[in-house]
Design an enzyme around this catalytic site. Structure first.
Site, mmCIF file in Angstrom:
data_model
loop_
_atom_site.group_PDB
_atom_site.id
_atom_site.type_symbol
_atom_site.label_atom_id
_atom_site.label_comp_id
_atom_site.label_asym_id
_atom_site.label_seq_id
_atom_site.Cartn_x
_atom_site.Cartn_y
_atom_site.Cartn_z
ATOM 1 N N GLN A 84 -7.940 -7.456 -0.112
ATOM 2 C CA GLN A 84 -7.420 -7.103 -1.440
ATOM 3 C C GLN A 84 -8.548 -6.590 -2.325
ATOM 4 O OE1 GLN A 84 -5.571 -10.745 -2.683
ATOM 5 N NE2 GLN A 84 -3.794 -10.458 -1.359
ATOM 6 N N ARG B 202 0.833 -1.210 0.000
ATOM 7 C CA ARG B 202 0.000 0.000 0.000
ATOM 8 C C ARG B 202 0.858 1.246 0.000
ATOM 9 N NH1 ARG B 202 -2.577 -4.266 1.766
ATOM 10 N NH2 ARG B 202 -4.847 -4.410 1.874
ATOM 11 N N ASP C 241 -3.616 -15.625 7.296
ATOM 12 C CA ASP C 241 -2.248 -15.903 6.844
ATOM 13 C C ASP C 241 -1.435 -16.638 7.914
ATOM 14 O OD1 ASP C 241 -2.772 -14.679 4.441
ATOM 15 O OD2 ASP C 241 -1.813 -12.776 4.969
ATOM 16 N N SER D 297 -12.441 -10.056 1.819
ATOM 17 C CA SER D 297 -11.104 -9.947 1.236
ATOM 18 C C SER D 297 -10.631 -8.494 1.264
ATOM 19 C CB SER D 297 -11.138 -10.442 -0.215
ATOM 20 O OG SER D 297 -10.033 -9.925 -0.924
HETATM 21 C C1 S3P Z 1 -3.852 -9.139 1.946
HETATM 22 C C2 S3P Z 1 -5.111 -9.657 2.199
HETATM 23 C C3 S3P Z 1 -5.358 -11.080 2.442
HETATM 24 C C4 S3P Z 1 -4.081 -11.810 2.825
HETATM 25 C C5 S3P Z 1 -2.953 -11.478 1.895
HETATM 26 C C6 S3P Z 1 -2.652 -9.987 1.936
HETATM 27 C C7 S3P Z 1 -3.726 -7.691 1.725
HETATM 28 O O1 S3P Z 1 -5.871 -11.688 1.269
HETATM 29 O O2 S3P Z 1 -4.313 -13.207 2.861
HETATM 30 O O3 S3P Z 1 -1.789 -12.198 2.274
HETATM 31 O O4 S3P Z 1 -2.590 -7.167 1.761
HETATM 32 O O5 S3P Z 1 -4.752 -7.030 1.512
HETATM 33 P P1 S3P Z 1 -7.436 -11.607 0.861
HETATM 34 O O6 S3P Z 1 -7.744 -10.219 0.492
HETATM 35 O O7 S3P Z 1 -7.556 -12.548 -0.298
HETATM 36 O O8 S3P Z 1 -8.199 -12.075 2.058
#
Ligand code: S3P
Length: 433
Positions: free
Chosen positions: A172, A30, A317, A170
């Protein structure tokens, strides 16, 4: 850093001393992206050292941002979102889901063609959770398998603000939609089904971007973050492996310094405490909206627990590390509501099942989790399955056992923590083998 593909580890060596783990991977991605979206230069220290964050830096450079270094700081300079330019080639996100999903949200609003791809593991991971809501904003995004898999082909378009109700918790996907929302006319709303990591919301608010959070709903308007200086706190997901290693290896006593203590990331501390671990988390400050502190862990007897429901996104994670804690605990540990594990860097239900079974641990794979019967483990020939977190999980299990084990495919650790073996050696006092 040159990382060997085989790691030999064992000896039941206690971990002792203080450690600062590399900068948080989620915050690092980010920081680079927000630095490129801001007008002017941003300086980032303790950026994550792994290949995933390098992929983000490389892709941003292909999009016209300048990513360089000055002393121990990484400097990102961009001309704001309008400064992004059409890349000449495919944007290679390597093994990094965050790079691909989050940048898809940025690129959906840029007036040019871009193609996001990655390694075989990333090309098999689900992208529909980002592509479908972007379509609802008027984005033109295509991809393999009905636009559910990479490569993703994005023809940037003018985006309209909509209300998104995410099906999966999620971070992400949430971040991709918020960054698309920064470019859309009107107010974009993203509602999560349960809490997921909230670095985007905290950092954007700290950087004066027009975002408001109300429980599970984040609202964002057209705008941009300002440029910044940031010392990235240590990654709790990396720290979790040392925390478990210390908890299960008798005689251990470690302190992890300057770690992100974001409540959406330190769920593993609560799980370890429930298992009877001797853990102390002390928050001492805040950077860019993120609480920072230290974690002390001393070895103790562990017992089984259940991990389920809304706790799962806060430990998603860390389940490879927690599964190892479960393997060394007395009693049964059950992980439920964690079907997301199947679509991580490897199918972590399958790979944890296979590797823990090799260690002689009683383990059962379920559609949405695992059942681990702790108490019996013996050295074995292990594999990372190309997944950095499986590699580290196997290394800490092996360290707690008297005889040596071998972890094949060790190089996968480079995605997030290339220096892991060196740091483990430092804490255990073991020489290089
Ligand atoms: C992350 C979100 C998580 C995590 C990944 C990093 C992030 O994934 O498992 O290692 O930096 O936003 P998801 O968005 O698929 O839950």
């Amino acid at each position: 850093m040159d990382v060997p593909d085989v790691l030999v580890v064992g000896g039941a060596r206690p971990l002792r001393g203080r450690l600062r783990v590399p900068g948080d991977k989620s915050i690092s991605h980010r920081a680079l992206i927000f630095g490129a979206l801001a007008a002017g230069s941003s300086a980032i220290t303790n950026l994550a050292t792994g290949d995933d964050v390098r992929a983000t830096a490389r892709v941003l450079a292909q999009l016209g941002a300048t990513v360089g270094s000055e002393g121990d700081a990484v400097i990102v300079s961009g001309g704001g979102v309008a400064g992004f330019t059409e890349p000449e080639d495919v944007l290679d996100c390597a093994n990094s889901g965050t790079t691909m999903r989050v940048l898809a949200g940025v690129l959906a609003g840029r007036p040019f063609l871009s193609v996001l791809s990655g390694d075989a593991s990333l090309r098999a991971r689900p992208m529909g959770r980002v592509v479908e809501p972007l379509h609802a904003m008027g984005a033109d995004v295509d991809g393999r398998a009905g636009a559910t898999c990479a490569p993703l082909v994005i023809r940037g378009a003018a985006l309209r603000a909509v209300r998104h109700e995410l099906v999966v918790a999620s971070a992400q996907a949430k971040t991709a939609l918020l960054l698309a929302g920064l470019q859309a006319e009107g107010e974009t709303e993203v509602v999560s089904p349960s809490p997921s990591r909230d670095h985007t919301e905290r950092m954007l608010a700290a950087l004066a971007a027009p975002i408001v959070v109300d429980g599970l709903c984040a609202r964002i308007a057209r705008g941009a973050p300002r440029s910044f200086e940031l010392d990235v706190p240590g990654d709790p997901s990396s720290a979790a492996f040392f925390a478990v290693a210390a908890a299960i290896t008798p005689g251990s006593d470690i302190v992890i310094e300057s770690m992100s203590c974001n409540p959406t990331r330190v769920g593993f501390v609560g799980v370890l405490r429930r298992m009877g671990a001797d853990v102390e988390l002390t928050v001492s400050g805040e950077v860019c909206g993120e609480p920072v502190g230290e974690l002390r862990v001393r070895a103790s007897e562990l017992c089984g627990t259940t991990i389920a429901g809304d706790e799962v996104p806060t430990v998603i994670d860390e389940i490879p590390a927690l599964a190892v804690a479960a393997a060394f605990a007395d009693g049964v540990t059950e992980v439920r509501d964690a079907a997301e594990l199947v679509v991580k860097e490897s199918n972590r239900i399958g790979t944890l099942h296979e590797e823990l079974a090799k260690l002689g641990v009683g383990v059962e794979a379920r559609g949405d989790g695992l059942v681990v019967r702790g108490g019996r483990a013996a050295a074995a020939d292990l594999s990372s399955h190309g997944d950095h977190r499986i590699a580290m999980a196997m290394a800490i299990a092996a360290n707690a056992l008297a005889a040596d084990s071998t972890v094949h495919g060790w190089r996968a650790v480079s995605s997030s923590y290339p220096e892991f073996a060196r740091d483990l050696e430092r804490l255990t006092g073991a020489g290089t083998r």
